[in-house]
Write an enzyme that holds these catalytic residues in place. Structure first.
Site, PDB file in Angstrom:
ATOM      1  N   LEU A 191       0.849  -1.192   0.000  1.00  0.00           N
ATOM      2  CA  LEU A 191       0.000   0.000   0.000  1.00  0.00           C
ATOM      3  C   LEU A 191       0.889   1.247   0.000  1.00  0.00           C
ATOM      4  O   LEU A 191       0.560   2.243   0.629  1.00  0.00           O
ATOM      5  CB  LEU A 191      -0.924   0.009   1.224  1.00  0.00           C
ATOM      6  CG  LEU A 191      -2.093  -0.972   1.202  1.00  0.00           C
ATOM      7  CD1 LEU A 191      -2.957  -0.812   2.452  1.00  0.00           C
ATOM      8  CD2 LEU A 191      -2.965  -0.796  -0.043  1.00  0.00           C
ATOM      9  N   ALA A 219       2.016   4.205  -1.867  1.00  0.00           N
ATOM     10  CA  ALA A 219       1.737   5.009  -3.070  1.00  0.00           C
ATOM     11  C   ALA A 219       3.053   5.569  -3.604  1.00  0.00           C
ATOM     12  O   ALA A 219       4.008   5.755  -2.863  1.00  0.00           O
ATOM     13  CB  ALA A 219       0.793   6.138  -2.705  1.00  0.00           C
ATOM     14  N   CYS A 271       8.497  -8.433 -13.810  1.00  0.00           N
ATOM     15  CA  CYS A 271       7.362  -9.348 -13.585  1.00  0.00           C
ATOM     16  C   CYS A 271       5.990  -8.685 -13.627  1.00  0.00           C
ATOM     17  O   CYS A 271       5.173  -9.038 -14.470  1.00  0.00           O
ATOM     18  CB  CYS A 271       7.546 -10.068 -12.255  1.00  0.00           C
ATOM     19  SG  CYS A 271       8.953 -11.173 -12.261  1.00  0.00           S
TER      20      CYS A 271
HETATM   21  P1  NAD Z   1      16.614 -13.111 -17.107  1.00  0.00           P
HETATM   22  O1  NAD Z   1      16.357 -12.442 -18.386  1.00  0.00           O
HETATM   23  O2  NAD Z   1      17.355 -12.382 -16.022  1.00  0.00           O
HETATM   24  O3  NAD Z   1      17.379 -14.483 -17.357  1.00  0.00           O
HETATM   25  C1  NAD Z   1      17.057 -15.384 -18.369  1.00  0.00           C
HETATM   26  C2  NAD Z   1      18.319 -16.150 -18.752  1.00  0.00           C
HETATM   27  O4  NAD Z   1      17.964 -17.189 -19.665  1.00  0.00           O
HETATM   28  C3  NAD Z   1      19.377 -15.286 -19.459  1.00  0.00           C
HETATM   29  O5  NAD Z   1      20.615 -15.425 -18.789  1.00  0.00           O
HETATM   30  C4  NAD Z   1      19.423 -15.879 -20.875  1.00  0.00           C
HETATM   31  O6  NAD Z   1      20.711 -15.805 -21.461  1.00  0.00           O
HETATM   32  C5  NAD Z   1      19.006 -17.306 -20.608  1.00  0.00           C
HETATM   33  N1  NAD Z   1      18.524 -18.006 -21.820  1.00  0.00           N
HETATM   34  C6  NAD Z   1      17.609 -17.589 -22.739  1.00  0.00           C
HETATM   35  N2  NAD Z   1      17.458 -18.497 -23.707  1.00  0.00           N
HETATM   36  C7  NAD Z   1      18.280 -19.531 -23.403  1.00  0.00           C
HETATM   37  C8  NAD Z   1      18.583 -20.762 -24.028  1.00  0.00           C
HETATM   38  N3  NAD Z   1      17.989 -21.126 -25.187  1.00  0.00           N
HETATM   39  N4  NAD Z   1      19.499 -21.578 -23.464  1.00  0.00           N
HETATM   40  C9  NAD Z   1      20.104 -21.208 -22.310  1.00  0.00           C
HETATM   41  N5  NAD Z   1      19.869 -20.036 -21.661  1.00  0.00           N
HETATM   42  C10 NAD Z   1      18.968 -19.212 -22.203  1.00  0.00           C
HETATM   43  O7  NAD Z   1      15.180 -13.565 -16.560  1.00  0.00           O
HETATM   44  P2  NAD Z   1      14.711 -13.709 -15.033  1.00  0.00           P
HETATM   45  O8  NAD Z   1      14.384 -12.371 -14.446  1.00  0.00           O
HETATM   46  O9  NAD Z   1      15.643 -14.607 -14.310  1.00  0.00           O
HETATM   47  O10 NAD Z   1      13.307 -14.433 -15.254  1.00  0.00           O
HETATM   48  C11 NAD Z   1      13.233 -15.756 -15.722  1.00  0.00           C
HETATM   49  C12 NAD Z   1      11.803 -16.245 -15.589  1.00  0.00           C
HETATM   50  O11 NAD Z   1      11.399 -16.238 -14.213  1.00  0.00           O
HETATM   51  C13 NAD Z   1      10.771 -15.365 -16.316  1.00  0.00           C
HETATM   52  O12 NAD Z   1       9.747 -16.175 -16.796  1.00  0.00           O
HETATM   53  C14 NAD Z   1      10.249 -14.467 -15.206  1.00  0.00           C
HETATM   54  O13 NAD Z   1       8.950 -13.993 -15.472  1.00  0.00           O
HETATM   55  C15 NAD Z   1      10.246 -15.414 -14.030  1.00  0.00           C
HETATM   56  N6  NAD Z   1      10.364 -14.773 -12.729  1.00  0.00           N
HETATM   57  C16 NAD Z   1      11.233 -13.742 -12.542  1.00  0.00           C
HETATM   58  C17 NAD Z   1      11.356 -13.153 -11.286  1.00  0.00           C
HETATM   59  C18 NAD Z   1      12.286 -11.992 -11.050  1.00  0.00           C
HETATM   60  O14 NAD Z   1      12.169 -11.366  -9.993  1.00  0.00           O
HETATM   61  N7  NAD Z   1      13.196 -11.675 -11.954  1.00  0.00           N
HETATM   62  C19 NAD Z   1      10.579 -13.635 -10.204  1.00  0.00           C
HETATM   63  C20 NAD Z   1       9.728 -14.711 -10.431  1.00  0.00           C
HETATM   64  C21 NAD Z   1       9.622 -15.271 -11.698  1.00  0.00           C
END
Ligand code: NAD
Length: 430
Positions: free
Chosen positions: A251, A253, A261
């Site tokens: 909450l 603001a 995300c």
């Molecule tokens: P990010 O972009 O930081 O990391 C993704 C990684 O995947 C990169 O290092 C990229 O090089 C690698 N990658 C992509 N294609 C690939 C392949 N073919 N082979 C090997 N590596 C490959 O993303 P993130 O923030 O860690 O998020 C990842 C997932 O988790 C997303 O779906 C996101 O929505 C979810 N998520 C993120 C958070 C957050 O706080 N960042 C929290 C919960 C869920």
């Protein structure tokens, strides 16, 4: 257990390091060879408190190794943690998840491996990966391999802490063996563990983020009203928060939510709902409120400073939240774009996010080396991220400004310490 983690960004690097700390043998895999090299040298690929030291320890103790090739032999559990960015229409781009899944299928380990989707994906996605693995591996689901959906709830800035002490673990699986394997991996955690099917696990993640985004947009709408009525929304939030049905968190603001995300997941859920024939009115309103929210700070600046052209404005904070270097969808980005368009000379400072910001804006901004460097001769200071370092600032810290005008987007300054400073903040009714 022997675990592979594919995708070593914020989620993958933390998951890999956290699992190694629990005693599992972890192989991290990423296509980004620079990222892999960093980890091989024991260095964290992203900024996250505590990650550098724990990752260095895990690599030194050989509990965590990193590579770019997709060799999965010997791994019992394979986590998919690659990005799921938004497409232009708000839907989720699943190309990385799908291409990794195919590669996993082609390299499927022999003894009933469990493939776990940790990336945030729309309901129905994990199910749709099963035929892809069957086709690329020539093997059968439930006979030769299992699949699970295990959404990630970590908060950037507190990610390692959240890994160690999760509120809950959601285990989405549709066969007993897959469920048991994830149970075994997480055996040492005592938090509630919710066992459900794949689609439910996917939806729990989406609905959680959509709810939190809506809560933020709700209080921001109240802040707009409070400003007009001369009421401090933070006192209102405090009064509301004592009610356990409401709770005080989320909450706050300000200039709205950002990060990798909330914006993308809210948009994706809107897209999913529309495709299912449902008009997601609340979510659409929450998303729309959030788009305009950062610009309220620019409007406030214009109101108090007048014409912005050629004025020097200091920005404190660029990351979408404190304790991270992540600027994805950060409200600061929208504010910078608008201020540049208005001809402002921006001097910006953030303890961790300067490098990432420079990648976006190049030399269009001046990058300060400290708070005092940013504030010198500025005609206004906009506070955009609530870093601990900024919370301590007092009137003396702003003394070198040409005009001592401070406009807050995060309500983190102590107004008692700002005597003699012209102060305004979103929702403060002033
Ligand atoms: P990010 O972009 O930081 O990391 C993704 C990684 O995947 C990169 O290092 C990229 O090089 C690698 N990658 C992509 N294609 C690939 C392949 N073919 N082979 C090997 N590596 C490959 O993303 P993130 O923030 O860690 O998020 C990842 C997932 O988790 C997303 O779906 C996101 O929505 C979810 N998520 C993120 C958070 C957050 O706080 N960042 C929290 C919960 C869920």
């Amino acid at each position: 257990m022997n675990v592979a983690v594919i995708g070593l960004g914020y989620v993958g690097a933390v998951t890999a390091t956290g699992l190694a700390r629990l005693g599992h043998a972890v192989t991290g895999i990423d296509m980004d060879t620079a990222r892999v090299k960093l980890i091989q040298q024991g260095k964290a690929p992203v900024y996250e408190p505590g990650l550098a030291a724990t990752l260095a320890w895990a690599v030194k103790e050989k509990k965590l190794t990193a590579r770019s090739g997709m060799q999965l032999d010997g791994n019992e559990v394979v986590f998919i943690c690659v990005g799921t960015p938004s497409k232009k229409d708000g839907s989720t781009d699943l190309q990385y998840v799908r291409s990794v899944t195919e590669a996993v299928g082609k390299n499927l380990p022999d003894r009933y491996p469990l493939i776990v989707v940790k990336s945030t994906v729309p309901p129905g996605t994990t199910e749709s990966l099963i035929p892809l693995i069957e086709k690329s591996s020539g093997k059968k689901y439930k006979k030769d391999f299992g699949i699970a959906m295990n959404p990630e709830f970590l908060r950037e800035g507190k990610a390692l802490e959240d890994f160690a002490k999760p509120d809950r673990i959601v285990i989405g699986a549709e066969d007993e063996k897959s469920r048991q394997m994830l149970d075994a991996l997480y055996a040492s955690f005592s938090c509630p563990k919710l066992r459900c099917n794949l689609r439910t696990a996917e939806m729990i993640k989406y609905a959680s983020n959509a709810f939190l985004a809506t809560k933020i947009s709700f209080i921001n709408e109240m802040a707009g009203l409070c400003d007009v009525l001369g009421i401090d929304v933070y006192e209102v939030a405090q009064g509301m928060g004592y009610d356990p049905r409401i709770g005080r968190s989320f909450l706050n603001a300000g200039i709205g939510y950002g990060g990798s995300c909330f914006p993308k997941d809210a948009n994706s859920l809107i897209h999913v709902a529309k495709a299912a024939g449902i008009e997601p009115k609340i979510l659409q309103a929450a998303a729309a409120t959030n788009i305009s929210q950062p610009l309220r700070l620019v409007e406030m600046t214009k109101k108090h400073l007048g014409e912005l052209r050629n004025k020097k404005i200091a920005l404190l904070g660029l990351a979408f939240k404190p304790d991270t270097n992540d600027i994805r969808e950060a409200p600061a980005l929208k504010i910078i774009v608008r201020l540049l368009r208005d001809g402002v000379h921006i001097t910006a400072y953030d303890p961790q996010a300067m490098e990432n910001t420079r990648k976006v804006f190049g030399d269009k901004l001046t990058y300060a080396t400290s708070v005092s460097h940013a504030l010198k001769d500025a005609e206004a200071c906009l506070l955009l991220t609530e870093w601990e370092e900024f919370k301590k600032l007092d009137a003396a810290a702003f003394a070198s400004m040409k005009r001592k005008l401070v406009i807050e987007g995060r309500n983190c300054l102590d107004r008692e310490k700002l005597k003699g400073i012209e102060y305004h903040g979103i929702g403060r009714g002033i």
